[in-house]
Enzyme design. Structure first.
Site, PDB file in Angstrom:
ATOM      1  N   TYR A 145       0.837  -1.212   0.000  1.00  0.00           N
ATOM      2  CA  TYR A 145       0.000   0.000   0.000  1.00  0.00           C
ATOM      3  C   TYR A 145       0.868   1.258   0.000  1.00  0.00           C
ATOM      4  O   TYR A 145       0.731   2.118  -0.874  1.00  0.00           O
ATOM      5  CB  TYR A 145      -0.905  -0.029   1.229  1.00  0.00           C
ATOM      6  CG  TYR A 145      -1.897   1.116   1.303  1.00  0.00           C
ATOM      7  CD1 TYR A 145      -2.982   1.193   0.429  1.00  0.00           C
ATOM      8  CD2 TYR A 145      -1.761   2.117   2.266  1.00  0.00           C
ATOM      9  CE1 TYR A 145      -3.895   2.240   0.513  1.00  0.00           C
ATOM     10  CE2 TYR A 145      -2.674   3.164   2.349  1.00  0.00           C
ATOM     11  CZ  TYR A 145      -3.740   3.224   1.476  1.00  0.00           C
ATOM     12  OH  TYR A 145      -4.638   4.258   1.557  1.00  0.00           O
ATOM     13  N   ASN A 174      -6.359   9.771   8.119  1.00  0.00           N
ATOM     14  CA  ASN A 174      -7.519   8.988   8.588  1.00  0.00           C
ATOM     15  C   ASN A 174      -8.844   9.725   8.469  1.00  0.00           C
ATOM     16  O   ASN A 174      -9.020  10.780   9.069  1.00  0.00           O
ATOM     17  CB  ASN A 174      -7.356   8.655  10.076  1.00  0.00           C
ATOM     18  CG  ASN A 174      -6.589   7.381  10.278  1.00  0.00           C
ATOM     19  OD1 ASN A 174      -6.379   6.625   9.339  1.00  0.00           O
ATOM     20  ND2 ASN A 174      -6.154   7.139  11.512  1.00  0.00           N
ATOM     21  N   ARG A 186     -10.357  -0.901  10.429  1.00  0.00           N
ATOM     22  CA  ARG A 186      -9.977   0.490  10.709  1.00  0.00           C
ATOM     23  C   ARG A 186     -10.500   0.850  12.099  1.00  0.00           C
ATOM     24  O   ARG A 186     -11.577   0.407  12.521  1.00  0.00           O
ATOM     25  CB  ARG A 186     -10.516   1.422   9.631  1.00  0.00           C
ATOM     26  CG  ARG A 186      -9.655   1.281   8.376  1.00  0.00           C
ATOM     27  CD  ARG A 186      -9.868   2.414   7.424  1.00  0.00           C
ATOM     28  NE  ARG A 186     -10.659   1.981   6.285  1.00  0.00           N
ATOM     29  CZ  ARG A 186     -10.874   2.747   5.222  1.00  0.00           C
ATOM     30  NH1 ARG A 186     -10.380   3.945   5.154  1.00  0.00           N
ATOM     31  NH2 ARG A 186     -11.596   2.295   4.222  1.00  0.00           N
ATOM     32  N   GLY A 207      -2.219   1.844  23.820  1.00  0.00           N
ATOM     33  CA  GLY A 207      -3.302   2.776  23.485  1.00  0.00           C
ATOM     34  C   GLY A 207      -2.844   4.223  23.441  1.00  0.00           C
ATOM     35  O   GLY A 207      -3.646   5.131  23.221  1.00  0.00           O
ATOM     36  N   ARG A 211      -3.730   9.268  16.661  1.00  0.00           N
ATOM     37  CA  ARG A 211      -4.183   9.469  15.284  1.00  0.00           C
ATOM     38  C   ARG A 211      -5.061  10.724  15.268  1.00  0.00           C
ATOM     39  O   ARG A 211      -5.570  11.144  16.296  1.00  0.00           O
ATOM     40  CB  ARG A 211      -5.046   8.288  14.801  1.00  0.00           C
ATOM     41  CG  ARG A 211      -4.319   6.971  14.645  1.00  0.00           C
ATOM     42  CD  ARG A 211      -3.359   6.976  13.482  1.00  0.00           C
ATOM     43  NE  ARG A 211      -2.773   5.655  13.272  1.00  0.00           N
ATOM     44  CZ  ARG A 211      -1.740   5.183  13.952  1.00  0.00           C
ATOM     45  NH1 ARG A 211      -1.180   5.920  14.888  1.00  0.00           N
ATOM     46  NH2 ARG A 211      -1.267   3.982  13.709  1.00  0.00           N
ATOM     47  N   GLN A 276       2.625   7.754  15.856  1.00  0.00           N
ATOM     48  CA  GLN A 276       1.962   9.049  15.803  1.00  0.00           C
ATOM     49  C   GLN A 276       1.625   9.372  14.366  1.00  0.00           C
ATOM     50  O   GLN A 276       2.371   9.026  13.460  1.00  0.00           O
ATOM     51  CB  GLN A 276       2.923  10.134  16.279  1.00  0.00           C
ATOM     52  CG  GLN A 276       2.883  10.398  17.751  1.00  0.00           C
ATOM     53  CD  GLN A 276       3.779  11.557  18.108  1.00  0.00           C
ATOM     54  OE1 GLN A 276       4.847  11.720  17.523  1.00  0.00           O
ATOM     55  NE2 GLN A 276       3.359  12.359  19.044  1.00  0.00           N
TER      56      GLN A 276
HETATM   57  N1  LIG Z   1     -10.434   6.479   4.222  1.00  0.00           N
HETATM   58  C1  LIG Z   1      -9.265   6.946   4.584  1.00  0.00           C
HETATM   59  O1  LIG Z   1      -9.038   7.252   5.762  1.00  0.00           O
HETATM   60  C2  LIG Z   1      -8.167   7.155   3.553  1.00  0.00           C
HETATM   61  C3  LIG Z   1      -6.942   7.675   3.990  1.00  0.00           C
HETATM   62  C4  LIG Z   1      -5.927   7.863   3.052  1.00  0.00           C
HETATM   63  C5  LIG Z   1      -6.143   7.588   1.726  1.00  0.00           C
HETATM   64  N2  LIG Z   1      -7.334   7.081   1.331  1.00  0.00           N
HETATM   65  C6  LIG Z   1      -7.473   6.755  -0.086  1.00  0.00           C
HETATM   66  O2  LIG Z   1      -8.746   7.132  -0.562  1.00  0.00           O
HETATM   67  C7  LIG Z   1      -9.205   6.178  -1.512  1.00  0.00           C
HETATM   68  C8  LIG Z   1     -10.567   5.673  -1.104  1.00  0.00           C
HETATM   69  O3  LIG Z   1     -10.464   5.035   0.164  1.00  0.00           O
HETATM   70  P1  LIG Z   1     -11.748   4.484   0.952  1.00  0.00           P
HETATM   71  O4  LIG Z   1     -11.487   4.692   2.380  1.00  0.00           O
HETATM   72  O5  LIG Z   1     -12.975   5.015   0.348  1.00  0.00           O
HETATM   73  O6  LIG Z   1     -11.604   2.925   0.684  1.00  0.00           O
HETATM   74  P2  LIG Z   1     -12.630   1.896   0.033  1.00  0.00           P
HETATM   75  O7  LIG Z   1     -12.003   0.554   0.121  1.00  0.00           O
HETATM   76  O8  LIG Z   1     -13.979   2.056   0.657  1.00  0.00           O
HETATM   77  O9  LIG Z   1     -12.725   2.394  -1.456  1.00  0.00           O
HETATM   78  C9  LIG Z   1     -11.856   1.990  -2.466  1.00  0.00           C
HETATM   79  C10 LIG Z   1     -12.686   1.638  -3.662  1.00  0.00           C
HETATM   80  O10 LIG Z   1     -11.813   1.251  -4.730  1.00  0.00           O
HETATM   81  C11 LIG Z   1     -12.348   0.086  -5.349  1.00  0.00           C
HETATM   82  N3  LIG Z   1     -11.249  -0.632  -5.982  1.00  0.00           N
HETATM   83  C12 LIG Z   1     -10.243  -1.301  -5.374  1.00  0.00           C
HETATM   84  N4  LIG Z   1      -9.412  -1.832  -6.290  1.00  0.00           N
HETATM   85  C13 LIG Z   1      -9.917  -1.488  -7.506  1.00  0.00           C
HETATM   86  C14 LIG Z   1      -9.515  -1.746  -8.831  1.00  0.00           C
HETATM   87  N5  LIG Z   1      -8.446  -2.463  -9.126  1.00  0.00           N
HETATM   88  N6  LIG Z   1     -10.292  -1.251  -9.849  1.00  0.00           N
HETATM   89  C15 LIG Z   1     -11.413  -0.519  -9.569  1.00  0.00           C
HETATM   90  N7  LIG Z   1     -11.832  -0.257  -8.325  1.00  0.00           N
HETATM   91  C16 LIG Z   1     -11.086  -0.732  -7.302  1.00  0.00           C
HETATM   92  C17 LIG Z   1     -13.021  -0.670  -4.230  1.00  0.00           C
HETATM   93  O11 LIG Z   1     -13.961  -1.620  -4.659  1.00  0.00           O
HETATM   94  C18 LIG Z   1     -13.623   0.461  -3.419  1.00  0.00           C
HETATM   95  O12 LIG Z   1     -14.916   0.781  -3.857  1.00  0.00           O
HETATM   96  C19 LIG Z   1      -8.144   5.086  -1.592  1.00  0.00           C
HETATM   97  O13 LIG Z   1      -7.328   5.326  -2.698  1.00  0.00           O
HETATM   98  C20 LIG Z   1      -7.374   5.263  -0.308  1.00  0.00           C
HETATM   99  O14 LIG Z   1      -6.047   4.840  -0.445  1.00  0.00           O
HETATM  100  C21 LIG Z   1      -8.347   6.850   2.217  1.00  0.00           C
END
Ligand SMILES: NC(=O)c1ccc[n+]([C@@H]2O[C@H](COP(=O)([O-])OP(=O)(O)OC[C@H]3O[C@@H](n4cnc5c(N)ncnc54)[C@H](O)[C@@H]3O)[C@@H](O)[C@H]2O)c1
Length: 313
Positions: A145, A174, A186, A207, A211, A276
């Site tokens: 990742y 986050n 998560r 703990g 975050r 952290q």
């Molecule tokens: N939620 C957070 O706290 C957070 C923090 C940092 C970065 N992000 C980034 O934001 C984005 C969305 O995260 P999220 O929390 O909504 O996660 P999520 O898992 O709910 O959403 C990711 C989506 O991507 C789709 N996906 C995965 N692989 C795929 C592929 N090969 N082709 C097409 N679709 C694909 C999944 O089915 C899902 O719907 C991600 O790129 C994640 O890295 C999220």
């Protein structure tokens, strides 16, 4: 050219909220997702809307559509999911970025990358500013990742320098809210689900690791501001809520809000877990005029309500 906005990963947690907001703003949205961690339930309410279209597609394969802007969110985001098939995770970040950047180049479309605070790894500076290069293990279990996202950033900036593409890179910290996956490990969803089930709340280590938690509505606002701001603003820009909580404080707040009789149980810390994590959002404030507005207390309310309904169904 079509005015449609492409959201990859649009059936996921963040993506579905982004689709909602874009539709509210009167935009046409093409949501592309392979439904690995996303769900049609997250976008069910949009399927009848004439301005919304869903396409099941894996971004590791090329995509030929006509759009004006691309939000690239496709990628499993929680350790449980991204470690399930780590090779596919790297492919999704890297091949996905190549395919979406290729599409943006052909269309001269603006493209935004949902990058992550994980590019900082286990940071040795605190809070993290965008010029910090990170402290990442390249061969650990989180690397698919972290390194995948780092490589995606590299590709974005090379397309920018080499092909003059209009890029936008946000490093998301986050984020939580309704439609998070209930079993993705998560911390916010974990604690809420455990408390709603009346189970022990599992806190890793002592703990005291901290975050910061950003509510999804704030985050989506930042994404749209970033996409629509001047072309000279490429990022990377940190977005998240700088107010820091320890895991223990979060567990206690969730317990208080959910009620019930759950107790806190301490478990060994998983490998490579950062101590952290807190964004420095000076750039987001000055360049985007953005700052989070929803407190953890306020954001937990709709999130708990969502999980309460989901678990009762
Ligand atoms: N939620 C957070 O706290 C957070 C923090 C940092 C970065 N992000 C980034 O934001 C984005 C969305 O995260 P999220 O929390 O909504 O996660 P999520 O898992 O709910 O959403 C990711 C989506 O991507 C789709 N996906 C995965 N692989 C795929 C592929 N090969 N082709 C097409 N679709 C694909 C999944 O089915 C899902 O719907 C991600 O790129 C994640 O890295 C999220």
């Amino acid at each position: 050219m079509s005015d449609t906005i492409l959201v990859t990963g649009g059936a996921g947690f963040l993506g579905s909220h982004l689709c909602d907001r874009l539709i509210e703003h009167g935009r046409d949205v093409l949501c592309v997702d392979n439904l690995f961690t996303g769900s049609k339930d997250n976008i069910q309410h949009l399927l009848g809307c004439g301005r919304f279209e869903f396409m099941r597609h894996d971004v590791t394969f090329p995509l030929y559509v006509e759009v004006k802007q691309i939000y690239n969110l496709a990628c499993p985001a929680s350790p449980v999911h991204y470690q399930h098939d780590p090779v596919q995770t790297t492919k999704t970040s890297v091949h996905g970025a190549i395919n979406m950047l290729g599409l943006a180049k052909r269309l001269r479309a603006r493209i935004l990358q949902a990058s992550t605070s994980e590019v900082y790894g286990d940071p040795s500076v605190h809070p993290q500013t965008e010029d910090y290069w990170g402290h990442v293990n390249p061969i650990g279990i989180r690397s698919c990742y972290d390194e995948g996202k780092r490589c995606a950033e590299t590709l974005f900036f090379d397309y920018y320098r080499q092909h003059r593409l209009q890029i936008k890179v946000l490093r998301i910290f986050n984020t939580y809210g309704p439609r998070m996956h209930p079993n993705d490990g998560r911390v916010v969803s974990n604690f809420i689900v455990q408390a709603l089930h009346g189970e022990e709340i599992t806190v890793f280590g002592d703990g005291q690791q901290s975050r910061s938690f950003c509510y999804v509505d704030d985050l989506v606002q930042a994404m749209i501001l970033m996409m629509d701001c001047g072309a000279e603003i490429t990022g990377p820009i940190n977005v998240g809520n700088p107010v820091e909580f320890t895991m223990l404080e979060l567990a206690e707040t969730v317990l208080l809000k959910v009620g019930g009789r759950s107790r806190i149980r301490f478990m060994p810390l998983p490998s490579d877990d950062p101590r952290q994590r807190q964004p420095d959002i000076t750039k987001a404030r000055s360049l985007l005029g953005w700052a989070p507005t929803v407190s953890l207390e306020d954001g937990l309310e709709p999130t708990i309500a969502y999980f309460r309904k989901l678990l009762a169904a």
